[in-house]
Design a protein around this motif. Structure first.
Motif, PDB file in Angstrom:
ATOM      1  N   LEU A 164     -51.002  67.306 151.298  1.00 49.86           N
ATOM      2  CA  LEU A 164     -49.784  66.557 151.601  1.00 49.86           C
ATOM      3  C   LEU A 164     -50.117  65.084 151.839  1.00 49.86           C
ATOM      4  N   HIS A 165     -51.144  64.832 152.643  1.00 56.99           N
ATOM      5  CA  HIS A 165     -51.541  63.442 152.917  1.00 56.99           C
ATOM      6  C   HIS A 165     -51.979  62.727 151.642  1.00 56.99           C
ATOM      7  N   ILE A 166     -52.727  63.412 150.801  1.00 61.68           N
ATOM      8  CA  ILE A 166     -53.172  62.807 149.531  1.00 61.68           C
ATOM      9  C   ILE A 166     -51.965  62.492 148.655  1.00 61.68           C
ATOM     10  N   LEU A 167     -51.027  63.438 148.558  1.00 59.82           N
ATOM     11  CA  LEU A 167     -49.828  63.218 147.740  1.00 59.82           C
ATOM     12  C   LEU A 167     -49.035  62.022 148.270  1.00 59.82           C
ATOM     13  N   LEU A 168     -48.795  61.981 149.578  1.00 63.75           N
ATOM     14  CA  LEU A 168     -48.011  60.880 150.157  1.00 63.75           C
ATOM     15  C   LEU A 168     -48.710  59.543 149.967  1.00 63.75           C
TER      16      LEU A 168
END
Length: 187
Positions: free
Chosen positions: A79-83
């Motif tokens: 999620l952090h990588i995507l955001l």
């Protein structure tokens, strides 16, 4: 010598990551595709392929990142990588949409709220960003990422003397958040 499919998958993952780190993006995608042929529901290979495609400015890379998130055992990391990828690549509407669709628990996560604030700063929605940063600083007035967020927000509004005051506060909070120097250097 790594034998068997697990060893082969590990080597493909390593080769894909190394090719990516050397900016050999097409090769990174090829290794990730090989891995996905062996293990089609691999979040790791999907993530690697997505990052390489995004770096090549291929829109379908974002779909790969979304799929990696849905498959991911370590979904918070994905999620952090995507955001981060969405925000870095000025896909702020998509990042904001993703964050606002998250569960309440995630919406209380300070790191996620900083990302949302940064997305609002990028969109020049400064009131929304300020509201988020202020809320975070109310709970922890020395939280360097929120101090830095305010600094960047002021800078983008050409309020340079205010920005410098916020940068000074962020640097003063560096004991607990040493990455602040790196973040300031990236400006």
């Amino acid at each position: 010598d790594m034998q068997g499919s697990r060893g082969k998958l590990a080597l493909l993952e390593l080769k894909s990551a190394l090719a990516y780190s050397e900016n050999n993006l097409q090769k990174s995608i090829e290794f990730a595709n090989e891995g996905l042929k062996m293990e089609e529901k691999s979040a790791r290979f999907m993530l690697q392929r997505g990052l390489a495609k995004v770096a090549l400015e291929q829109e379908e890379g974002y779909a790969d990142l979304e799929k990696a998130l849905s498959l991911g055992f370590d979904s918070e990391r994905y999620l952090h990588i995507l955001l981060d990828t969405l925000i870095i690549n000025n896909k702020t509407d998509k990042a904001i949409e993703k964050i606002t669709a998250l569960s309440e628990d995630y919406q209380k996560d300070t790191t996620i709220m900083i990302k949302l604030g940064n997305a609002y700063v990028q969109k020049k929605e400064f009131d929304k960003a300020k509201e988020l940063f202020d809320k975070i600083l109310k709970d922890n007035e020395e939280y360097a990422p929120a101090l830095l967020g305010n600094a960047v927000m002021m800078w983008k509004q050409n309020k340079h003397s205010d920005a410098i005051k916020w940068f000074e506060k962020a640097v003063a909070a560096r004991e607990e958040y040493p990455e602040i120097y790196e973040n300031i250097g990236l400006m």
